[in-house]
Scaffold this motif. Sequence first.
Motif, short mmCIF file in Angstrom:
data_model
loop_
_atom_site.label_atom_id
_atom_site.label_comp_id
_atom_site.label_asym_id
_atom_site.label_seq_id
_atom_site.Cartn_x
_atom_site.Cartn_y
_atom_site.Cartn_z
N ILE A 126 0.84 -1.20 0.00
CA ILE A 126 0.00 0.00 0.00
C ILE A 126 0.87 1.25 0.00
CG2 ILE A 126 -1.69 1.30 1.35
CD1 ILE A 126 -2.72 -1.46 2.37
N ARG A 127 1.94 1.23 0.80
CA ARG A 127 2.84 2.39 0.83
C ARG A 127 3.49 2.60 -0.54
NH1 ARG A 127 4.11 0.37 6.11
NH2 ARG A 127 5.88 -0.80 5.25
N ALA A 128 3.91 1.51 -1.19
CA ALA A 128 4.54 1.63 -2.51
C ALA A 128 3.55 2.18 -3.54
CB ALA A 128 5.08 0.27 -2.95
N ALA A 129 2.33 1.64 -3.53
CA ALA A 129 1.33 2.11 -4.49
C ALA A 129 0.99 3.58 -4.26
CB ALA A 129 0.07 1.25 -4.38
N SER A 130 0.89 3.96 -2.99
CA SER A 130 0.57 5.35 -2.67
C SER A 130 1.69 6.30 -3.07
CB SER A 130 0.27 5.49 -1.17
OG SER A 130 -0.82 4.68 -0.80
N ALA A 131 2.94 5.77 -3.09
CA ALA A 131 4.08 6.60 -3.47
C ALA A 131 4.29 6.65 -4.98
CB ALA A 131 5.35 6.07 -2.80
N GLY A 132 3.46 5.95 -5.74
CA GLY A 132 3.56 5.99 -7.19
C GLY A 132 4.31 4.84 -7.82
N ALA A 133 4.81 3.92 -7.03
CA ALA A 133 5.49 2.75 -7.58
C ALA A 133 4.46 1.77 -8.14
CB ALA A 133 6.34 2.07 -6.51
N ARG A 134 4.87 1.06 -9.21
CA ARG A 134 3.97 0.07 -9.80
C ARG A 134 4.13 -1.26 -9.09
NH1 ARG A 134 4.58 -4.03 -12.47
NH2 ARG A 134 6.75 -3.60 -13.06
N LEU A 135 3.02 -1.88 -8.71
CA LEU A 135 3.05 -3.18 -8.05
C LEU A 135 3.17 -4.28 -9.09
CD1 LEU A 135 0.27 -2.73 -5.32
CD2 LEU A 135 2.73 -2.27 -5.15
N ASP A 136 3.93 -5.31 -8.77
CA ASP A 136 4.05 -6.44 -9.69
C ASP A 136 2.94 -7.45 -9.44
OD1 ASP A 136 4.77 -7.70 -7.34
OD2 ASP A 136 6.88 -7.96 -7.89
N GLU A 137 2.95 -8.49 -10.26
CA GLU A 137 1.86 -9.47 -10.17
C GLU A 137 1.75 -10.13 -8.79
OE1 GLU A 137 4.00 -9.13 -12.64
OE2 GLU A 137 3.24 -9.84 -14.57
N PRO A 138 2.86 -10.63 -8.18
CA PRO A 138 2.71 -11.26 -6.85
C PRO A 138 2.14 -10.31 -5.80
CG PRO A 138 4.83 -11.84 -7.83
CD PRO A 138 4.23 -10.78 -8.70
N ALA A 139 2.57 -9.06 -5.80
CA ALA A 139 2.05 -8.11 -4.82
C ALA A 139 0.56 -7.88 -5.02
CB ALA A 139 2.82 -6.79 -4.91
N ALA A 158 -1.54 -9.97 -6.47
CA ALA A 158 -2.24 -11.20 -6.09
C ALA A 158 -2.41 -11.28 -4.58
CB ALA A 158 -1.47 -12.42 -6.61
N ASP A 159 -1.40 -10.83 -3.82
CA ASP A 159 -1.50 -10.81 -2.36
C ASP A 159 -2.62 -9.88 -1.91
OD1 ASP A 159 0.55 -12.60 -2.11
OD2 ASP A 159 2.08 -11.11 -1.58
N VAL A 160 -2.76 -8.74 -2.57
CA VAL A 160 -3.83 -7.80 -2.23
C VAL A 160 -5.19 -8.46 -2.44
CG1 VAL A 160 -4.95 -5.62 -2.82
CG2 VAL A 160 -2.45 -5.75 -2.69
N GLY A 161 -5.37 -9.11 -3.60
CA GLY A 161 -6.64 -9.76 -3.87
C GLY A 161 -6.94 -10.87 -2.88
N ASP A 162 -5.93 -11.72 -2.59
CA ASP A 162 -6.14 -12.82 -1.64
C ASP A 162 -6.49 -12.29 -0.25
OD1 ASP A 162 -5.55 -14.59 -3.65
OD2 ASP A 162 -3.48 -14.95 -3.02
N THR A 163 -5.82 -11.22 0.16
CA THR A 163 -6.08 -10.67 1.49
C THR A 163 -7.47 -10.06 1.58
OG1 THR A 163 -3.71 -10.21 1.76
CG2 THR A 163 -5.22 -9.05 3.24
N GLU A 193 -8.80 -10.12 -9.70
CA GLU A 193 -9.10 -11.46 -10.20
C GLU A 193 -9.46 -11.44 -11.68
OE1 GLU A 193 -12.15 -12.54 -7.53
OE2 GLU A 193 -10.79 -12.91 -5.85
N ALA A 194 -10.07 -10.35 -12.13
CA ALA A 194 -10.41 -10.25 -13.55
C ALA A 194 -9.15 -10.08 -14.40
CB ALA A 194 -11.35 -9.07 -13.78
N ALA A 195 -8.08 -9.52 -13.83
CA ALA A 195 -6.87 -9.25 -14.60
C ALA A 195 -5.81 -10.33 -14.43
CB ALA A 195 -6.30 -7.90 -14.21
N LEU A 196 -5.80 -11.04 -13.29
CA LEU A 196 -4.77 -12.05 -13.02
C LEU A 196 -5.40 -13.42 -12.95
CD1 LEU A 196 -2.65 -10.31 -10.20
CD2 LEU A 196 -2.38 -10.17 -12.68
N ASP A 197 -4.72 -14.41 -13.50
CA ASP A 197 -5.24 -15.78 -13.45
C ASP A 197 -4.79 -16.46 -12.16
OD1 ASP A 197 -2.58 -16.50 -13.80
OD2 ASP A 197 -2.81 -17.00 -15.92
N GLU A 198 -5.09 -17.77 -12.05
CA GLU A 198 -4.80 -18.50 -10.82
C GLU A 198 -3.30 -18.59 -10.54
OE1 GLU A 198 -6.65 -19.46 -13.28
OE2 GLU A 198 -8.68 -19.42 -12.44
N ARG A 199 -2.48 -18.48 -11.57
CA ARG A 199 -1.02 -18.52 -11.39
C ARG A 199 -0.45 -17.15 -11.08
NH1 ARG A 199 0.42 -21.03 -17.06
NH2 ARG A 199 -1.13 -19.41 -17.56
N GLY A 200 -1.29 -16.12 -11.01
CA GLY A 200 -0.82 -14.78 -10.74
C GLY A 200 -0.28 -14.07 -11.94
#
Length: 651
Positions: A95-108, A110-115, A156-163
């Motif tokens: 959340i801090r990275a996204a708020s600072a303007g950094a782009r999140l990668d697929e694993p990060a 996917a963690d947001v969606g799972d949480t 979930e609409a953008a990432l598949d089960e493998r992230g």
Amino acid sequence: MIRWPAAARGLAAAYDVPPMGGDAHSAELLELPAIRELLAAQASFAGSRELALALTPSSDPAEVARLREETEEAIALGDEGVSPPGGARDLRPAIRAASAGARLDEPALADVGDTCRAAIALRSAVLAQAAVAPRLAARLEPLEEPVLAAVASAIEAALDERGEVRDAASPDLAQARRRLARARAAAGETLRQLAQRLRPHLQESFVTERAGRPVLAVKASARGAVPGLVHDSSGSGQTLFVEPLELVEATNRVRELAAVEREEVERVLAALTAVVAARAGALTATADALAQTDLAMARGELGRRMGGAAVEPADEVELIGARHPLLDPGRAVPVDLPLRGVRALVVSGPNAGGKTVALKTLGLAALMHQCGLRVPARRARLPVFDRVLADIGDEQSIARSLSTFSAHVRSLIGILEVAGERSLVLLDEVAGGTDPHEGAALARAVLEALMDRGALVLATSHHPGLKEWASGTEGALNAAVGFDPRSLRPTFELRLGEPGASHALAIAEQLGLEAQVVRRARTALGPEREAIERLLADAEGARRDAAEAAEAARAERDEAERGRRRVAAREADLLAEVERVRGEAAAERARARADAEAELGTAGRELAALRVEIAAARRAEEERARAVRAGAPAARPSGDQDRWGRERERG
């Protein structure tokens, strides 16, 4: 103002000793960090593990009550089948990275969606059990479920089960991937045809890559037969790795389209990152609530594993069947510490008999309680201490020229400066390591000063003078760790109300010290001291004998009770057998009566038939007689009548 004996003031000044004895240091001495590690092992994700490892006891009774209630609610939820938040992650760095303007990668992402999904599931499960977990339900109820569902759905609409980013994440991405797939297929076909045509010039038939580009393993001697770019050579120089010129354009096309595909993926990830940044507040609140709730569940699970009891709030200490939580529960001897009306407890007895363990058991129980944890005991009643202060172990420092005694004095100075009426103070071998008479006087002064401040103090000591002081001081009490005088081994029991003997000479003799040396030591004790030690040892032996006799009597009573139960059971079996026989006899009589009545009925019917026959024969005979008298021919009797007549004539 603390008034120290002159010897203590002089040592403190000579060594320039600063005060010590803070709560954090005491927590380390009492091994609270090990409890934190055990708690962290029960946590479900990094957020709650971080909280567990940073756990500190609270001195606020209201906060301790809240923690205790949340732990009990978590245990109740577990009984109802509610599980910790599986799949949750600590979202705060993302959340801090996204708020600072950094782009999140697929694993990060996917963690947001799972949480988000884990939070929705846990919130629903806990709210359904709000009656048994009102505090935890109130913590989770404010979570913005529609926001969490929207974030999870977008990811979930953008990432598949493998992230990985789906083709359908955007129309441009789908088109880019189709074009890339066609270009790769064309390049592959070109490479296959080249490998087939150039086979005589190739060292190996396989295709490999150099710098991310496909190459052929060409014989160095055939370099001129394969026009192209040389990317590498083998160690022997016999093989050149060549990208044929016919393949360069196709490979360039693939790389161009791959770059386009990556750009489209970056756009999708940037869009999802923007979604996370826009919901930073809700997601941060969710991460915090999940971590706190999971920590409560971890506290409950640790309490289950330790066989802990919920602590009852009280003004005085009462621990029954308490165990040190870091000792093997199958081997640790439980201790009882009912300290109602006690402000100072002096624990004495032989070395390695469990004195220090008793102090640590109470100290760690108090810290665990004030962290919201259950305490391993059959029953636990504890106050909330403002400080838990301990001086345990040998903290001598060669580097600072501090002896063991000096280090203890250093600790005592710090403890006395901060101890108050709600403090728990634990002193191991108080004022040890110096002249016994001065040490005993110093120990007594320290305990009296702590009692004056209203603190509860437990101290271990071998000083006879301190034992005498505890016996004669209101609010003070002796306690002894158990010792078997026959085997000369500790039993690790703790007995309140009696001082303990050190048994040092007896133990030394058992360990092999020369008998003459032991005799000299006993002589040096003096008759009065030897008599006291012998009296304590005899009292301990008598108590042990009485305990064994009582145990034997209990065993005999239990055996007699078992015998009585066996006799009663046998009597019940015999009564049941008598009733069974009686029942069978009654049934047999009923059957015999029924058979007899049946036979009697048959005989009656046969007799009635016989009477009918006799009457008929008589009538026939009378008719025949009348006929004879009248001169008429007699009627021939029937077969029965004829037989009856013949029988009558013979008769």
